[in-house]
Design a protein around this motif. Sequence first.
Motif, PDB file in Angstrom:
ATOM      1  N   MET A  84       0.854  -1.159   0.107  1.00 42.55           N
ATOM      2  CA  MET A  84       0.065   0.034   0.151  1.00 42.55           C
ATOM      3  C   MET A  84       0.774   1.174   0.066  1.00 42.55           C
ATOM      4  O   MET A  84       1.790   1.359   0.766  1.00 42.55           O
ATOM      5  CB  MET A  84      -0.899   0.100   1.296  1.00 42.55           C
ATOM      6  CG  MET A  84      -2.006   1.253   1.069  1.00 42.55           C
ATOM      7  SD  MET A  84      -2.811   1.086   2.712  1.00 42.55           S
ATOM      8  CE  MET A  84      -4.010  -0.285   2.510  1.00 42.55           C
ATOM      9  N   LYS A  85       0.443   2.256  -0.845  1.00 44.92           N
ATOM     10  CA  LYS A  85       1.197   3.330  -0.704  1.00 44.92           C
ATOM     11  C   LYS A  85       0.547   4.703  -0.215  1.00 44.92           C
ATOM     12  O   LYS A  85      -0.672   4.845  -0.353  1.00 44.92           O
ATOM     13  CB  LYS A  85       1.329   3.968  -2.343  1.00 44.92           C
ATOM     14  CG  LYS A  85       2.089   2.815  -3.233  1.00 44.92           C
ATOM     15  CD  LYS A  85       2.724   3.375  -4.622  1.00 44.92           C
ATOM     16  CE  LYS A  85       3.548   4.617  -4.554  1.00 44.92           C
ATOM     17  NZ  LYS A  85       3.754   5.067  -5.792  1.00 44.92           N
ATOM     18  N   ILE A  86       1.228   5.226   0.584  1.00 44.34           N
ATOM     19  CA  ILE A  86       0.617   6.166   1.390  1.00 44.34           C
ATOM     20  C   ILE A  86       1.342   7.629   1.182  1.00 44.34           C
ATOM     21  O   ILE A  86       2.656   7.705   1.282  1.00 44.34           O
ATOM     22  CB  ILE A  86       0.814   5.877   3.156  1.00 44.34           C
ATOM     23  CG1 ILE A  86      -0.218   4.605   3.497  1.00 44.34           C
ATOM     24  CG2 ILE A  86       0.127   7.098   4.012  1.00 44.34           C
ATOM     25  CD1 ILE A  86      -0.089   4.161   4.656  1.00 44.34           C
ATOM     26  N   GLY A  87       0.662   8.459   0.978  1.00 42.33           N
ATOM     27  CA  GLY A  87       1.372   9.959   0.820  1.00 42.33           C
ATOM     28  C   GLY A  87       0.863  10.677   2.292  1.00 42.33           C
ATOM     29  O   GLY A  87      -0.573  10.645   2.757  1.00 42.33           O
ATOM     30  N   ILE A  88       1.915  11.372   3.146  1.00 47.35           N
ATOM     31  CA  ILE A  88       1.647  11.972   4.205  1.00 47.35           C
ATOM     32  C   ILE A  88       1.804  13.584   3.957  1.00 47.35           C
ATOM     33  O   ILE A  88       3.058  13.857   3.926  1.00 47.35           O
ATOM     34  CB  ILE A  88       2.117  11.545   5.353  1.00 47.35           C
ATOM     35  CG1 ILE A  88       1.961  10.097   5.731  1.00 47.35           C
ATOM     36  CG2 ILE A  88       1.816  12.329   6.709  1.00 47.35           C
ATOM     37  CD1 ILE A  88       2.456   9.325   6.708  1.00 47.35           C
ATOM     38  N   ILE A  89       0.716  14.390   4.232  1.00 43.41           N
ATOM     39  CA  ILE A  89       0.846  15.901   3.890  1.00 43.41           C
ATOM     40  C   ILE A  89       1.163  16.318   5.244  1.00 43.41           C
ATOM     41  O   ILE A  89       0.392  16.021   6.066  1.00 43.41           O
ATOM     42  CB  ILE A  89      -0.559  16.496   3.202  1.00 43.41           C
ATOM     43  CG1 ILE A  89      -0.563  16.011   1.892  1.00 43.41           C
ATOM     44  CG2 ILE A  89      -0.296  18.083   3.205  1.00 43.41           C
ATOM     45  CD1 ILE A  89      -1.747  16.474   1.019  1.00 43.41           C
ATOM     46  N   ALA A 122       3.578   4.466  10.166  1.00 40.47           N
ATOM     47  CA  ALA A 122       3.636   3.604   8.818  1.00 40.47           C
ATOM     48  C   ALA A 122       5.074   2.952   8.468  1.00 40.47           C
ATOM     49  O   ALA A 122       4.784   1.842   7.941  1.00 40.47           O
ATOM     50  CB  ALA A 122       3.267   4.590   7.925  1.00 40.47           C
ATOM     51  N   LEU A 123       6.006   3.620   8.865  1.00 42.26           N
ATOM     52  CA  LEU A 123       7.416   3.178   8.457  1.00 42.26           C
ATOM     53  C   LEU A 123       7.315   1.675   9.314  1.00 42.26           C
ATOM     54  O   LEU A 123       8.161   0.870   8.720  1.00 42.26           O
ATOM     55  CB  LEU A 123       8.470   4.005   8.409  1.00 42.26           C
ATOM     56  CG  LEU A 123       8.388   5.239   7.550  1.00 42.26           C
ATOM     57  CD1 LEU A 123       9.574   6.232   7.914  1.00 42.26           C
ATOM     58  CD2 LEU A 123       8.760   4.789   6.134  1.00 42.26           C
ATOM     59  N   LEU A 124       7.288   2.057  10.548  1.00 40.66           N
ATOM     60  CA  LEU A 124       7.269   0.653  11.543  1.00 40.66           C
ATOM     61  C   LEU A 124       6.538  -0.475  10.780  1.00 40.66           C
ATOM     62  O   LEU A 124       6.959  -1.683  11.047  1.00 40.66           O
ATOM     63  CB  LEU A 124       6.717   1.092  12.960  1.00 40.66           C
ATOM     64  CG  LEU A 124       6.939   0.193  13.785  1.00 40.66           C
ATOM     65  CD1 LEU A 124       8.533  -0.010  14.223  1.00 40.66           C
ATOM     66  CD2 LEU A 124       6.128   0.362  15.052  1.00 40.66           C
ATOM     67  N   ARG A 125       5.464  -0.374  10.221  1.00 39.48           N
ATOM     68  CA  ARG A 125       4.666  -1.335   9.755  1.00 39.48           C
ATOM     69  C   ARG A 125       5.115  -1.701   8.256  1.00 39.48           C
ATOM     70  O   ARG A 125       4.650  -2.667   7.653  1.00 39.48           O
ATOM     71  CB  ARG A 125       3.129  -1.034   9.572  1.00 39.48           C
ATOM     72  CG  ARG A 125       2.468  -0.430  10.956  1.00 39.48           C
ATOM     73  CD  ARG A 125       1.914  -1.246  11.711  1.00 39.48           C
ATOM     74  NE  ARG A 125       1.101  -0.475  12.809  1.00 39.48           N
ATOM     75  CZ  ARG A 125       0.056  -0.246  12.817  1.00 39.48           C
ATOM     76  NH1 ARG A 125      -0.880  -0.883  11.900  1.00 39.48           N
ATOM     77  NH2 ARG A 125      -0.657   0.297  13.562  1.00 39.48           N
ATOM     78  N   GLY A 126       6.275  -1.222   7.770  1.00 38.25           N
ATOM     79  CA  GLY A 126       6.642  -1.539   6.520  1.00 38.25           C
ATOM     80  C   GLY A 126       5.710  -1.131   5.234  1.00 38.25           C
ATOM     81  O   GLY A 126       6.137  -1.581   4.093  1.00 38.25           O
ATOM     82  N   PHE A 127       5.035   0.022   5.538  1.00 42.96           N
ATOM     83  CA  PHE A 127       4.356   0.664   4.155  1.00 42.96           C
ATOM     84  C   PHE A 127       5.382   1.478   3.411  1.00 42.96           C
ATOM     85  O   PHE A 127       6.308   1.970   3.850  1.00 42.96           O
ATOM     86  CB  PHE A 127       3.220   1.484   4.642  1.00 42.96           C
ATOM     87  CG  PHE A 127       1.715   0.713   5.327  1.00 42.96           C
ATOM     88  CD1 PHE A 127       1.179  -0.216   4.594  1.00 42.96           C
ATOM     89  CD2 PHE A 127       1.875   0.523   6.752  1.00 42.96           C
ATOM     90  CE1 PHE A 127       0.242  -0.947   4.938  1.00 42.96           C
ATOM     91  CE2 PHE A 127       0.530   0.045   7.138  1.00 42.96           C
ATOM     92  CZ  PHE A 127      -0.091  -0.784   6.301  1.00 42.96           C
ATOM     93  N   ASP A 128       4.750   1.479   1.958  1.00 38.37           N
ATOM     94  CA  ASP A 128       5.287   2.368   1.305  1.00 38.37           C
ATOM     95  C   ASP A 128       5.158   3.985   1.508  1.00 38.37           C
ATOM     96  O   ASP A 128       3.938   4.099   0.975  1.00 38.37           O
ATOM     97  CB  ASP A 128       5.287   1.992  -0.308  1.00 38.37           C
ATOM     98  CG  ASP A 128       5.868   2.710  -1.386  1.00 38.37           C
ATOM     99  OD1 ASP A 128       6.596   3.867  -1.070  1.00 38.37           O
ATOM    100  OD2 ASP A 128       5.757   2.440  -2.507  1.00 38.37           O
ATOM    101  N   VAL A 129       5.789   4.630   1.969  1.00 37.63           N
ATOM    102  CA  VAL A 129       5.315   5.975   2.661  1.00 37.63           C
ATOM    103  C   VAL A 129       6.237   7.242   1.770  1.00 37.63           C
ATOM    104  O   VAL A 129       7.470   6.983   1.607  1.00 37.63           O
ATOM    105  CB  VAL A 129       5.566   6.380   4.068  1.00 37.63           C
ATOM    106  CG1 VAL A 129       4.936   7.387   4.730  1.00 37.63           C
ATOM    107  CG2 VAL A 129       4.970   4.761   4.895  1.00 37.63           C
TER     108      VAL A 129
END
Length: 215
Positions: free
Chosen positions: A1-6, A20-27
């Motif tokens: 899953m790709k997540i963008g954080i504004i 999110a990084l701790l869970r291994g997401f593509d951030v």
Amino acid sequence: MKIGIIGANGKAGENILREALLRGFDVTAIVRNKEKLYIQDIPIIEKEIFDLTRNELSQFDVVVNAFEENPGEQHLYTEVGRHLISLLEDTHTKLFVIGGAGSLIVDTESSTHLIGIPNLSEKNKEIAKQRLEILRFLQQSSIRWTFLSPSIIFDADGPRTGHYILGKGRILLNSQYLSYVSYADYAIAVIDEIENPQFENEQVIVASENATIAS
């Protein structure tokens, strides 16, 4: 899953980014100034929010709006929210909004909202008004969204307990009878909901324990 954080370099945004990084997401961090971003070894979009494009945002499965306005610029929260909604129309990208508690009910008669209590300061009323306005825009929009309200006490220095409760419509109290959530536990709730969506197109509120008081 790709997540963008504004706003990934803000208080809420940085906690959500770390979780999110701790869970291994593509951030990807979306910030105005990457030099203020504590975590650098990740994809970054360095851009003013109003210069973001539909193509840039539609690459993500979820865009988290953790924008924090400066004092005296509360109107920007609404302007940013409306801009993001317009960009995400007719896309598959979901908007996850870091909301406010102003629209939540605070009494047992289900008649008084936090924004309407007499002793709320003018500054906090304006903040609550802007967040309520974006919630209404979301409710009238065609995009996919979740609006997660923190509790009244939103503690930047609070612990990461890993435990929280969720509710809808009214203020939540923890076991200490406080409307409280730490930024760290709030971030866990955000990523949990992104990972396993339960509240599509809904406003939710989160509360957690204050371990400092409990100890």
